[in-house]
Design an enzyme around this catalytic site. Structure first.
Site, PDB file in Angstrom:
ATOM      1  N   TYR A  59      -5.068  -6.595  21.658  1.00 48.76           N
ATOM      2  CA  TYR A  59      -4.917  -6.991  20.252  1.00 48.76           C
ATOM      3  C   TYR A  59      -4.194  -8.335  20.165  1.00 48.76           C
ATOM      4  CZ  TYR A  59      -3.394  -6.867  15.384  1.00 48.76           C
ATOM      5  OH  TYR A  59      -3.156  -7.201  14.076  1.00 48.76           O
ATOM      6  N   ASP A  60      -3.083  -8.448  20.909  1.00 48.97           N
ATOM      7  CA  ASP A  60      -2.309  -9.697  20.872  1.00 48.97           C
ATOM      8  C   ASP A  60      -3.148 -10.880  21.355  1.00 48.97           C
ATOM      9  OD1 ASP A  60      -0.182  -8.319  19.961  1.00 48.97           O
ATOM     10  OD2 ASP A  60       0.870  -8.204  21.879  1.00 48.97           O
ATOM     11  N   SER A 105       5.590   6.134 -16.368  1.00 49.70           N
ATOM     12  CA  SER A 105       6.437   6.896 -15.458  1.00 49.70           C
ATOM     13  C   SER A 105       6.175   8.376 -15.691  1.00 49.70           C
ATOM     14  CB  SER A 105       7.900   6.531 -15.657  1.00 49.70           C
ATOM     15  OG  SER A 105       8.269   6.847 -16.968  1.00 49.70           O
ATOM     16  N   GLU A 136       0.434  16.288  -4.782  1.00 45.20           N
ATOM     17  CA  GLU A 136       0.606  15.303  -3.708  1.00 45.20           C
ATOM     18  C   GLU A 136       2.086  14.960  -3.527  1.00 45.20           C
ATOM     19  OE1 GLU A 136      -0.763  11.297  -5.852  1.00 45.20           O
ATOM     20  OE2 GLU A 136      -2.279  12.859  -5.970  1.00 45.20           O
ATOM     21  N   LYS A 138       5.595  13.181  -3.637  1.00 42.41           N
ATOM     22  CA  LYS A 138       6.185  12.136  -4.475  1.00 42.41           C
ATOM     23  C   LYS A 138       6.976  11.239  -3.530  1.00 42.41           C
ATOM     24  CE  LYS A 138       8.932  11.363  -8.637  1.00 42.41           C
ATOM     25  NZ  LYS A 138       9.686  10.237  -8.095  1.00 42.41           N
ATOM     26  N   ASP A 140       9.297   8.405  -2.026  1.00 40.52           N
ATOM     27  CA  ASP A 140      10.544   7.835  -2.525  1.00 40.52           C
ATOM     28  C   ASP A 140      10.602   6.360  -2.117  1.00 40.52           C
ATOM     29  OD1 ASP A 140      12.947   7.641  -3.711  1.00 40.52           O
ATOM     30  OD2 ASP A 140      14.054   8.810  -2.226  1.00 40.52           O
ATOM     31  N   ARG A 159       6.738  -2.661 -10.801  1.00 41.95           N
ATOM     32  CA  ARG A 159       6.485  -1.958 -12.053  1.00 41.95           C
ATOM     33  C   ARG A 159       7.148  -2.648 -13.242  1.00 41.95           C
ATOM     34  NH1 ARG A 159       9.005   2.272 -14.622  1.00 41.95           N
ATOM     35  NH2 ARG A 159       7.640   3.205 -16.172  1.00 41.95           N
ATOM     36  N   TYR A 250      -1.934   6.104  -4.800  1.00 41.71           N
ATOM     37  CA  TYR A 250      -2.075   7.410  -5.433  1.00 41.71           C
ATOM     38  C   TYR A 250      -2.643   7.353  -6.843  1.00 41.71           C
ATOM     39  CZ  TYR A 250       2.623   5.870  -6.828  1.00 41.71           C
ATOM     40  OH  TYR A 250       3.689   5.142  -7.261  1.00 41.71           O
ATOM     41  N   LYS A 339      10.344  17.901  -8.711  1.00 40.55           N
ATOM     42  CA  LYS A 339      11.238  17.330  -7.694  1.00 40.55           C
ATOM     43  C   LYS A 339      11.845  18.422  -6.808  1.00 40.55           C
ATOM     44  CE  LYS A 339      13.618  13.736  -9.062  1.00 40.55           C
ATOM     45  NZ  LYS A 339      13.838  12.298  -8.805  1.00 40.55           N
ATOM     46  N   CYS A 434      44.450  -1.450  15.062  1.00 39.38           N
ATOM     47  CA  CYS A 434      43.262  -0.708  15.491  1.00 39.38           C
ATOM     48  C   CYS A 434      43.684   0.601  16.163  1.00 39.38           C
ATOM     49  CB  CYS A 434      42.443  -1.567  16.461  1.00 39.38           C
ATOM     50  SG  CYS A 434      41.127  -0.647  17.281  1.00 39.38           S
ATOM     51  N   CYS A 437      42.762   0.156  20.162  1.00 37.23           N
ATOM     52  CA  CYS A 437      43.399  -0.793  21.083  1.00 37.23           C
ATOM     53  C   CYS A 437      44.712  -1.364  20.548  1.00 37.23           C
ATOM     54  CB  CYS A 437      42.438  -1.928  21.436  1.00 37.23           C
ATOM     55  SG  CYS A 437      42.210  -3.096  20.072  1.00 37.23           S
ATOM     56  N   CYS A 450      38.625  -4.650  13.580  1.00 44.41           N
ATOM     57  CA  CYS A 450      39.587  -4.794  14.665  1.00 44.41           C
ATOM     58  C   CYS A 450      39.415  -6.191  15.259  1.00 44.41           C
ATOM     59  CB  CYS A 450      39.310  -3.733  15.723  1.00 44.41           C
ATOM     60  SG  CYS A 450      40.028  -4.117  17.317  1.00 44.41           S
ATOM     61  N   CYS A 456      38.836  -4.833  23.015  1.00 44.53           N
ATOM     62  CA  CYS A 456      38.946  -3.461  22.486  1.00 44.53           C
ATOM     63  C   CYS A 456      37.965  -2.522  23.198  1.00 44.53           C
ATOM     64  CB  CYS A 456      38.672  -3.454  20.985  1.00 44.53           C
ATOM     65  SG  CYS A 456      38.691  -1.794  20.266  1.00 44.53           S
TER      66      CYS A 456
HETATM   67  S1  IVH Z   1       1.593   9.001 -10.224  1.00 38.74           S
HETATM   68  C1  IVH Z   1       0.982   7.848 -14.518  1.00 38.74           C
HETATM   69  N1  IVH Z   1       1.915   9.799  -7.778  1.00 38.74           N
HETATM   70  O1  IVH Z   1       7.207   8.342  -8.963  1.00 38.74           O
HETATM   71  C2  IVH Z   1       1.314   8.444 -13.211  1.00 38.74           C
HETATM   72  N2  IVH Z   1       3.686   8.587  -8.768  1.00 38.74           N
HETATM   73  O2  IVH Z   1       8.753   8.782 -11.798  1.00 38.74           O
HETATM   74  C3  IVH Z   1       1.715   7.418 -12.261  1.00 38.74           C
HETATM   75  N3  IVH Z   1       5.580   8.196  -7.272  1.00 38.74           N
HETATM   76  O3  IVH Z   1       7.230   5.405 -10.756  1.00 38.74           O
HETATM   77  C4  IVH Z   1       2.506   7.878 -11.168  1.00 38.74           C
HETATM   78  N4  IVH Z   1       4.740   9.213  -5.528  1.00 38.74           N
HETATM   79  O4  IVH Z   1       6.624   5.177  -8.354  1.00 38.74           O
HETATM   80  C5  IVH Z   1       2.477   9.153  -8.800  1.00 38.74           C
HETATM   81  N5  IVH Z   1       2.022  10.565  -5.603  1.00 38.74           N
HETATM   82  C6  IVH Z   1       2.574   9.905  -6.609  1.00 38.74           C
HETATM   83  C7  IVH Z   1       3.843   9.315  -6.530  1.00 38.74           C
HETATM   84  C8  IVH Z   1       4.374   8.664  -7.629  1.00 38.74           C
HETATM   85  C9  IVH Z   1       5.772   8.536  -5.994  1.00 38.74           C
HETATM   86  C10 IVH Z   1       6.582   7.465  -8.070  1.00 38.74           C
HETATM   87  C11 IVH Z   1       6.065   6.352  -8.887  1.00 38.74           C
HETATM   88  C12 IVH Z   1       6.617   6.539 -10.266  1.00 38.74           C
HETATM   89  C13 IVH Z   1       7.599   7.633 -10.087  1.00 38.74           C
HETATM   90  C14 IVH Z   1       7.542   8.537 -11.288  1.00 38.74           C
END
Ligand code: IVH
Length: 704
Positions: A59-60, A105, A136, A138, A140, A159, A250, A339, A434, A437, A450, A456
């Site tokens: 690849y490289d 959101s 699915e 969520k 983070d 966003r 998503y 959640k 420290c 030491c 320190c 140390c």
């Molecule tokens: S759907 C209108 N799907 O969670 C629906 N959001 O508080 C749009 N997030 O700001 C969101 N995983 O950044 C959706 N599988 C997922 C997600 C997801 C993470 C986040 C997203 C959103 C926050 C909702």
């Protein structure tokens, strides 16, 4: 996808390449296109499907070949070439842009009952008995809108307030799992595709990044989300490129010029077929109870996922039903975030201990009454730094809330104690010396450090590794493992000076050493005695004295004695030396333990000597360096050029004489080309140095 299977570069066989100049322009163009396609294919296999077909080495080589051709024919470089992921220019700010469709959101709850109520509302709103959902993870991370036009990546935005976000196109382009071009035929691609996804940093990459930061004495990222958000909002995309970012999609925001599927489930499959990364941890659920069961199974798998998630998103599958339900203020009525319960627990602080890290930072640690948090028993938690202990007002005996995220070190969130002050011990204070030491402790921002540096024992391994590193005394064969063995076996117990007392016979009984290796290491240590003053100063590991500042100090003071005698005021007179560096240098030499080690080093024959100024072969000539270099580091090259009389500046103009381009050069290289400034690759620079009579020893920083 093997649409590119007639492409010779997608196969694992080693190709043979002719020198670029032997190719006709037409052949070069064709080969560049083929290479670009093949590299995109390999990126897809590696970063999206996690199923590479070629070795990293091959690849490289493909990438290097493409770069070679692009250098020879810069006018043929394609906008979506895999070499163009880093923009090379630094933005002044991130402009605002309007989203293609609003980014809503989600309503959220940790409670299954609230999810059942959501389902009841959905069924009532649609006037149906049962609903199919998709559940699915969520993620983070950081929500992102990405737009493809005619199949090509066009724009990415955060966003923001849901309607307008920041344009982060340059940073998002550095994410290797993000295709620059959608899979499939260009003329079949949607004319517009706006998708929503989450940018994140997988845990393994996050920990590696924090380990490296710890070693460099930099602040640690609190969690992967902050690290990802910081990278995406960078002004310099080269910084983002160094962070191990990933992206999962998503949601379809809008498409034109192609018929989007009727359900969310099929939509995700459609996005996947176009090369976008979609998790396979999704479940189509007949009714809400299946989604709730999925929530508990994903919660128990949470530990094993390679990235952080904080719940399950449950969405109505049929898009016509989504549309019928619509949105209420900022939240869609067709989705909810279920959640996970936070990984927190309440326990008691038995005592506050102090831990001295490898870089000398002293961290207060809470010793806890053992408690189980999310299936793991914890008995220690980080309090991070003095300010946090004082702000949270944590004292021994307090009841506190502790949090554990993934395998990140647990930390104390807050005090939840109702005792009055008179019932508690005195507020926490950091020690003046420290705990390991006994050296004086200095405050550096939020940290207490320190000043024992090279003396140390808590910092011994780190100090030796730094001492031996390539840009310090460059002792080959003294990496992490060897250093650990030397200190654990008691061969090096006090400071780096012990290295110069080692003998071959002492190494032979150790596991990692045979006769040859032991001899080589002793020889390498011996050879390191002859070094430059700049390297020596850098090797001392004085806080905030990097390679470049060390070089500056060496040039200014000429010998070690003069530097050791310099006052803070005198140091401040030096260009490029600020109050922090001048203070740290003075403190370092004021600590008698450090002085003892420096004296021992000199007595053992370590001889840091200032470089004699040779002939100023580049007197008055202006250089700019761009891209990353593989041989010497940037400070080394600029130090060398400056010693030879050159001026090294940061921007290219018609007055620039030479631009040195490393790997992934940025816009500076293009500008140089436009201005007709002479461009040098690293080997060409070495050649030029030879032509001007600068010997290889001098290039490596040895004395003449
Ligand atoms: S759907 C209108 N799907 O969670 C629906 N959001 O508080 C749009 N997030 O700001 C969101 N995983 O950044 C959706 N599988 C997922 C997600 C997801 C993470 C986040 C997203 C959103 C926050 C909702």
């Amino acid at each position: 996808m093997c649409a590119a299977s007639d492409n010779p570069f997608v196969r694992p066989q080693e190709p043979r390449f002719r020198p670029p100049r032997e190719l006709t322009r037409e052949r070069a163009r064709e080969q560049m296109e083929r290479l670009g396609e093949a590299i995109m294919h390999h990126d897809h296999c590696y970063y999206v499907l996690d199923d590479p077909v070629v070795s990293d080495g091959l690849y490289d080589r493909l990438l290097a070949r493409l770069q070679e051709l692009e250098q020879a024919w810069p006018e043929l470089v394609l906008a979506d070439s895999p070499t163009q992921r880093v923009s090379g220019s630094v933005a002044a700010s991130l402009p605002e842009v309007e989203h293609v469709a609003p980014m809503l959101s989600l309503a959220s709850s940790t409670d299954a009952e609230a999810v059942r109520e959501f389902d009841a509302r959905v069924r009532k709103g649609l006037d149906v008995e049962g609903v199919v959902y998709v559940a699915e993870p969520k993620f983070d991370g950081l929500s992102i809108e990405i737009v493809y036009r005619d199949g090509l990546f066009e724009r990415a935005a955060t966003r923001g307030d849901g309607t307008r976000g920041e344009d982060v196109t340059d940073n998002v382009r550095t994410i290797r799992s993000l295709p620059m071009r959608l899979l499939g035929d260009r003329d079949q691609a949607p004319t517009l595709l706006a998708v929503r996804g989450e940018v994140l940093i997988p845990l393994a990459g996050f920990h590696a990044m924090n380990r490296a930061r710890l070693e460099r004495g930099q602040d640690l990222f609190a969690n992967p989300r902050n690290a990802a958000a910081g990278a995406i909002r960078q002004l310099d995309s080269a910084v983002a490129a160094r962070r191990p970012l990933d992206v999962f999609f998503y949601d379809l925001l809008q498409s034109q010029g192609a018929r989007a599927p009727a359900t969310h489930w099929e939509t995700l499959a459609w996005l996947r077929s176009m090369g976008l990364k979609v998790t396979d941890r999704i479940r189509r659920c007949d009714g809400v109870e299946e989604a709730i069961i999925y929530h508990s199974s994903l919660q128990s798998d949470r530990q094993d996922l390679p990235y952080e998630i904080d719940g399950v998103v449950i969405k109505v599958d049929r898009r016509d039903q989504q549309r019928a339900l619509g949105a209420r203020s900022r939240n869609p009525r067709w989705a909810i975030a279920h959640k996970f319960a936070p990984r927190e627990e309440v326990t008691r602080v038995e005592d506050i201990a102090l831990q001295v890290g490898r870089t000398g930072i002293i961290v207060p640690v809470a010793l806890l009454t053992p408690v189980e948090v999310g299936g793991v028993t914890i008995s220690r938690a980080s309090l991070h730094n003095y300010e946090q202990v004082r702000d949270k007002d944590i004292r021994p005996g307090d009841t506190v809330r502790v949090h554990r995220a993934g395998d990140v070190i647990p930390y104390v969130v807050a005090r939840v104690d109702d005792r009055v002050d008179s019932e508690r011990p005195a507020p926490f204070e950091m020690p003046a010396a420290c705990p390991v030491c006994g050296s004086h402790v200095e405050r550096d921002g939020a940290y207490f450090v320190c000043t024992g540096g090279i003396a140390c024992p808590a910092q011994l391994n780190g100090a030796i590794e730094h001492w031996a590193s390539r840009h310090a005394l460059d002792i080959e064969g003294l990496g992490t493992k060897t250093v650990r063995q030397l200190t654990e076996a008691g061969r090096v117990t006090d400071s780096v000076a012990d290295l110069y007392r080692l003998q071959v016979e002492q190494l032979l009984p150790l596991e990692l050493f045979g006769e040859v290796k032991a001899r080589n290491l002793i020889d390498a240590i011996e050879a390191s005695k002859k070094t430059t003053l700049g390297r020596f100063i850098y090797a001392l590991g004085i806080r905030h004295v990097g390679e470049h500042v060390a070089e500056v100090l060496a040039r200014e003071f000429g010998d070690l004695g003069a530097l050791m005698d310099a006052s803070e005021e005198r140091l401040l007179e030096v260009k490029e030396v600020g109050p922090q560096v001048s203070h740290n240098v003075c403190e370092f030499f004021a600590e008698r333990r450090n002085l003892r080690v420096v004296k021992e080093l000199l007595a053992l024959g370590v001889a840091p000597l200032a470089e004699q100024l040779g002939e100023q072969v580049f007197k008055g000539e202006k250089f700019v360096i761009t891209g990353s270099l593989s041989g010497l580091s940037r400070p080394e090259i600029s130090g060398l050029l400056e010693r030879l009389g050159a001026r090294v500046t940061s921007s290219v103009s018609a007055k620039t004489d030479f631009v040195i381009v490393g790997e992934s050069p940025g816009s500076k290289a293009t500008k140089a080309r436009d201005l007709g400034v002479r461009i040098l690759s690293e080997p060409e620079l070495m050649e030029l140095l030879r032509e001007r009579g600068v010997g290889p020893g001098r290039v490596r920083g040895e004395r003449d």
